[in-house]
Structure formats: C-alpha cells, structure tokens
Write a protein that holds these residues in place. Structure first.
Motif, PDB file in Angstrom:
ATOM      1  N   ILE A 204       6.801  -0.394  -3.495  1.00 35.37           N
ATOM      2  CA  ILE A 204       7.408  -1.774  -3.141  1.00 35.37           C
ATOM      3  C   ILE A 204       8.385  -1.674  -1.971  1.00 35.37           C
ATOM      4  CG2 ILE A 204       8.840  -3.549  -3.818  1.00 35.37           C
ATOM      5  CD1 ILE A 204       7.367  -2.955  -6.632  1.00 35.37           C
ATOM      6  N   SER A 205       9.160  -0.699  -2.273  1.00 31.08           N
ATOM      7  CA  SER A 205      10.205  -0.517  -0.766  1.00 31.08           C
ATOM      8  C   SER A 205       9.304  -0.128   0.573  1.00 31.08           C
ATOM      9  CB  SER A 205      11.340   0.720  -1.153  1.00 31.08           C
ATOM     10  OG  SER A 205      12.000   0.311  -2.309  1.00 31.08           O
ATOM     11  N   HIS A 206       8.260   0.675   0.468  1.00 27.00           N
ATOM     12  CA  HIS A 206       7.594   0.972   1.453  1.00 27.00           C
ATOM     13  C   HIS A 206       6.794   0.010   2.046  1.00 27.00           C
ATOM     14  CE1 HIS A 206       4.888   3.378   4.058  1.00 27.00           C
ATOM     15  NE2 HIS A 206       4.120   2.751   3.569  1.00 27.00           N
ATOM     16  N   ILE A 207       6.544  -1.048   1.063  1.00 25.85           N
ATOM     17  CA  ILE A 207       5.471  -2.228   1.514  1.00 25.85           C
ATOM     18  C   ILE A 207       6.742  -3.317   2.369  1.00 25.85           C
ATOM     19  CG2 ILE A 207       4.584  -4.356   0.631  1.00 25.85           C
ATOM     20  CD1 ILE A 207       3.208  -2.533  -1.392  1.00 25.85           C
ATOM     21  N   VAL A 208       7.613  -3.501   1.640  1.00 28.59           N
ATOM     22  CA  VAL A 208       8.664  -4.299   2.471  1.00 28.59           C
ATOM     23  C   VAL A 208       9.094  -3.898   3.775  1.00 28.59           C
ATOM     24  CG1 VAL A 208      11.004  -5.077   1.978  1.00 28.59           C
ATOM     25  CG2 VAL A 208       9.543  -5.282   0.298  1.00 28.59           C
ATOM     26  N   VAL A 209       9.085  -2.735   4.068  1.00 32.01           N
ATOM     27  CA  VAL A 209       9.587  -2.286   5.412  1.00 32.01           C
ATOM     28  C   VAL A 209       8.482  -2.032   6.296  1.00 32.01           C
ATOM     29  CG1 VAL A 209      11.744  -1.334   4.618  1.00 32.01           C
ATOM     30  CG2 VAL A 209      10.014   0.080   4.695  1.00 32.01           C
ATOM     31  N   SER A 210       7.239  -2.190   5.792  1.00 34.37           N
ATOM     32  CA  SER A 210       6.120  -1.584   6.671  1.00 34.37           C
ATOM     33  C   SER A 210       5.245  -2.884   6.810  1.00 34.37           C
ATOM     34  CB  SER A 210       5.329  -0.646   5.911  1.00 34.37           C
ATOM     35  OG  SER A 210       6.291   0.693   5.826  1.00 34.37           O
ATOM     36  N   LEU A 211       5.491  -3.960   6.578  1.00 33.76           N
ATOM     37  CA  LEU A 211       4.757  -5.365   6.533  1.00 33.76           C
ATOM     38  C   LEU A 211       3.714  -5.537   7.941  1.00 33.76           C
ATOM     39  CD1 LEU A 211       6.759  -8.028   4.757  1.00 33.76           C
ATOM     40  CD2 LEU A 211       4.824  -6.658   3.807  1.00 33.76           C
ATOM     41  N   HIS A 212       4.735  -4.888   9.050  1.00 34.70           N
ATOM     42  CA  HIS A 212       3.885  -4.895  10.352  1.00 34.70           C
ATOM     43  C   HIS A 212       2.729  -3.812  10.549  1.00 34.70           C
ATOM     44  CE1 HIS A 212       6.978  -2.174  10.457  1.00 34.70           C
ATOM     45  NE2 HIS A 212       6.604  -1.296  11.621  1.00 34.70           N
ATOM     46  N   LEU A 213       2.650  -2.895   9.744  1.00 35.99           N
ATOM     47  CA  LEU A 213       1.925  -1.666   9.894  1.00 35.99           C
ATOM     48  C   LEU A 213       0.493  -2.113   8.879  1.00 35.99           C
ATOM     49  CD1 LEU A 213       4.132   1.265   9.343  1.00 35.99           C
ATOM     50  CD2 LEU A 213       3.355   0.268  11.712  1.00 35.99           C
ATOM     51  N   PRO A 214      -0.406  -1.456   9.125  1.00 35.05           N
ATOM     52  CA  PRO A 214      -1.966  -1.585   8.417  1.00 35.05           C
ATOM     53  C   PRO A 214      -1.581  -1.040   6.915  1.00 35.05           C
ATOM     54  CG  PRO A 214      -2.410  -0.605  10.744  1.00 35.05           C
ATOM     55  CD  PRO A 214      -0.828  -0.445  10.509  1.00 35.05           C
ATOM     56  N   LEU A 215      -1.715  -1.691   5.853  1.00 33.56           N
ATOM     57  CA  LEU A 215      -1.572  -1.146   4.554  1.00 33.56           C
ATOM     58  C   LEU A 215      -2.873  -1.420   3.949  1.00 33.56           C
ATOM     59  CD1 LEU A 215       2.025  -2.857   4.011  1.00 33.56           C
ATOM     60  CD2 LEU A 215       1.687  -0.357   4.345  1.00 33.56           C
ATOM     61  N   SER A 216      -3.229  -0.444   3.005  1.00 31.58           N
ATOM     62  CA  SER A 216      -4.598  -0.601   2.214  1.00 31.58           C
ATOM     63  C   SER A 216      -4.148   0.215   0.975  1.00 31.58           C
ATOM     64  CB  SER A 216      -5.749   0.407   2.875  1.00 31.58           C
ATOM     65  OG  SER A 216      -5.127   1.650   3.107  1.00 31.58           O
ATOM     66  N   VAL A 217      -4.852  -0.210  -0.113  1.00 34.98           N
ATOM     67  CA  VAL A 217      -4.677   0.556  -1.404  1.00 34.98           C
ATOM     68  C   VAL A 217      -5.103   1.994  -1.363  1.00 34.98           C
ATOM     69  CG1 VAL A 217      -5.645   0.491  -3.680  1.00 34.98           C
ATOM     70  CG2 VAL A 217      -5.634  -1.727  -2.766  1.00 34.98           C
ATOM     71  N   THR A 218      -5.818   2.195  -0.401  1.00 34.58           N
ATOM     72  CA  THR A 218      -6.181   4.022  -0.485  1.00 34.58           C
ATOM     73  C   THR A 218      -4.842   4.445   0.046  1.00 34.58           C
ATOM     74  OG1 THR A 218      -8.751   3.274   0.061  1.00 34.58           O
ATOM     75  CG2 THR A 218      -7.785   5.433   0.444  1.00 34.58           C
ATOM     76  N   SER A 219      -4.556   4.042   1.333  1.00 33.47           N
ATOM     77  CA  SER A 219      -3.212   4.702   1.853  1.00 33.47           C
ATOM     78  C   SER A 219      -1.950   4.822   0.831  1.00 33.47           C
ATOM     79  CB  SER A 219      -3.098   4.046   3.006  1.00 33.47           C
ATOM     80  OG  SER A 219      -2.582   2.683   3.102  1.00 33.47           O
ATOM     81  N   LEU A 220      -1.869   3.649   0.292  1.00 32.11           N
ATOM     82  CA  LEU A 220      -0.543   3.709  -0.507  1.00 32.11           C
ATOM     83  C   LEU A 220      -0.858   4.477  -1.742  1.00 32.11           C
ATOM     84  CD1 LEU A 220      -0.157  -0.174  -0.851  1.00 32.11           C
ATOM     85  CD2 LEU A 220       1.397   1.305   0.427  1.00 32.11           C
ATOM     86  N   ALA A 221      -1.988   4.412  -2.195  1.00 31.60           N
ATOM     87  CA  ALA A 221      -2.217   5.458  -3.402  1.00 31.60           C
ATOM     88  C   ALA A 221      -2.013   6.839  -3.097  1.00 31.60           C
ATOM     89  CB  ALA A 221      -3.732   5.030  -4.016  1.00 31.60           C
ATOM     90  N   ALA A 222      -2.688   7.323  -1.734  1.00 33.18           N
ATOM     91  CA  ALA A 222      -2.607   8.527  -1.430  1.00 33.18           C
ATOM     92  C   ALA A 222      -1.080   8.938  -0.955  1.00 33.18           C
ATOM     93  CB  ALA A 222      -3.408   8.846  -0.024  1.00 33.18           C
ATOM     94  N   ARG A 223      -0.370   8.097  -0.552  1.00 33.88           N
ATOM     95  CA  ARG A 223       1.004   8.393  -0.327  1.00 33.88           C
ATOM     96  C   ARG A 223       1.704   8.972  -1.602  1.00 33.88           C
ATOM     97  NH1 ARG A 223       5.504   5.569  -0.695  1.00 33.88           N
ATOM     98  NH2 ARG A 223       7.386   5.901   0.806  1.00 33.88           N
TER      99      ARG A 223
END
Length: 292
Positions: free
Chosen positions: A192-211
C-alpha cells in the motif's frame, strides 16, 4: 482494536473561531481534507446531494474529505472550525464507505478541545478569504504543513490527541461503517505504501506480487481480504483521488495530471475519471471553480 485505530493520524491545516454572514455561501465545495464545525451561535445550512443539515448552536458537524457539499448562511453564524488531512497505514479513509455530512450534539469537552486547539496552534486561521477556491491552493497547504513541522513534541502530540477526540465523536456504527479488519500483514502494508508513492509509475498485479515474492493470484486475494478492493481497483481509486487533488489545487494541464497519476494517455485518464466521479475532468474543474 487500539492498533487499528492508531493507524490513523492527522495533519492540521486550519483552526479558528469566526463570525460568518451572508457572504458564506458556496456551492459544490469538495476538499481533500476533513472539516469539523462547532456552532456557537446563529444558523446556516450544509447540504450533500439530497441530504441537508441545519447548522444549529450546540452541535458538531463533519464534512469528510472528498465529500461534495454546499455551504449557506443567510444571516449570521458563530463557528469554530478545524480542517485537517487524514492518513492511514492501509490507505483507507475512515469514511471510505460513507462519504456524507453528519451532525452530533456537542459536549462541553468538545468546546474545550476547540479552544485548546486554538491556543496551542495560533495563527492557523484562513486569513486571506473564506472562499475555498482562493484558500485551497497547494502553496497554502505547504505553508501550513511547514507550521506543523515547527511544532514541538508536546504541541504535536496534543494536537493529534484533540483531533482524535473530535473524530471519535463521529465514530458511531451509523457513520463509520467499515468492517472490522484483522491486523494487516506487513507485506500488504508495504505494498500500500509503495502504491501511494508510485502512482505515476506503471503498476500491475504481477509486478506488485513479484515485489513481495508472492504468487499473483494469492497476492490479489490477500490484498482484497485486507483492503476490500482488488489491487487494480485500489490503484485506480487512489489515482483518481490524486487527480481530484491536483485539479483542485493546481493549474496543471489535464495531460500533465494524467501523466503524474500514471495513466497511459489523456483519453484513458478522462474516461476513467468520468466513470468514477460522474464528470469529465473539465466538468469537475468548472463545477469546483463555479463556487460563488
């Protein structure tokens, strides 16, 4: 329970005691922060779509963040008010399930809390104008945030405590309808913290899960379990909230806002914005700027 509540913290913007008159008359006000009023005398009205509340002496009122409303005073109104940003570790507002306006009878402690908040935070009124389209600008938000940074530890903790007490006055089950949550796993909080500060970047379920080294499907189910939304829906909601904030507080072009909030192009941004808010970005801006 205590851990869940204390995941919410607040950042003071304005607090003051004012005397209002017929000039306090604004339509289609929507702000990225919470407002709480205590009415000491006179009367007025706030409304949210079909819901109208008379502003009466001896009552507290709250307008949660991103709640569209109208403000009216036909005569005079003695008002204490506080405006503040709310944040939470899970990125979910206390009023996410019920964005409306609410009213509760004031208690003696509420009046004392407003007076104390004023005493320990001097000079935090709206000195330029009480018109939202004038004082709701990013440069002014930054100015007041700097004042927060200048608070000593005692002032900061007491301010947080008072804001928590005032928010608690609106925490009944008829207002706060969020379901009870278990303690959120560290990996979900980190996401959640990563999403909030990275809204300008490409975000996908795959990349978030891999992270966080999880299977995509398992991660998606876990995320929904603790936030109430699938990851992509959550990301879209946060992006549109950020876009609303930028539209209201800056003169940025819509194409720039689309880029800053992670949309592929202006067309995608506009379609998504209208789907969630019911208005195009231009209509939203015009409606907000038409406050008179």
């Amino acid at each position: 329970m205590i851990k869940r509540i204390l995941t919410h913290n607040f950042s003071l913007l304005n607090v003051d005691a004012v005397k209002l008159d017929f000039r306090w008359n604004y339509k289609n006000v929507v702000s990225p922060y919470h407002r709480i009023y205590y009415i000491a005398g006179g009367e007025g009205e706030i409304s949210h779509f079909e819901k109208k509340l008379k502003l009466e002496s001896g009552y507290l009122y709250i307008i949660p963040s991103f709640t569209l409303c109208n403000l009216v005073c036909s005569g005079s109104l003695d008002q204490y008010f506080v405006q503040f940003f709310g944040e939470s570790s899970d990125g979910i507002s206390l009023f996410a399930e019920n964005r409306s306006i609410f009213k509760v009878p004031a208690m003696e402690i509420d009046i004392l809390n407003f007076k104390r908040l004023l005493l320990i935070n001097p000079g935090r009124g709206i000195n330029r104008s009480d018109d939202p389209k004038i004082y709701e600008k990013d440069v002014f938000y930054q100015e007041y945030q700097e004042l927060n940074h200048q608070q000593n530890t005692a002032q900061f903790l007491e301010t947080q405590g008072i804001l928590l007490q005032l928010m608690a006055r609106f925490s009944g089950p008829e207002i706060i309808t969020q379901r009870e949550r278990q303690q959120i796993p560290v990996k979900i909080l980190d996401t959640i913290s990563h999403i909030v500060v990275s809204l300008h970047l490409p975000l996908s379920v795959t990349s978030l899960a891999a992270r966080i080294h999880q299977n995509s499907e398992y991660f998606s189910r876990l995320f929904q379990q603790y936030t109430g939304s699938r990851p992509l829906a959550y990301i879209t909601e946060r992006r549109i909230e950020r876009a609303q904030y930028l539209i209201m507080t800056s003169n940025a072009k819509y194409a720039d806002i689309a880029q800053q909030t992670g949309f592929e192009n202006l067309s995608h941004f506009s379609r998504t914005f209208k789907k969630i808010t019911g208005m195009s970005p231009g209509e939203y801006k015009k409606k907000h700027s038409a406050q008179t």
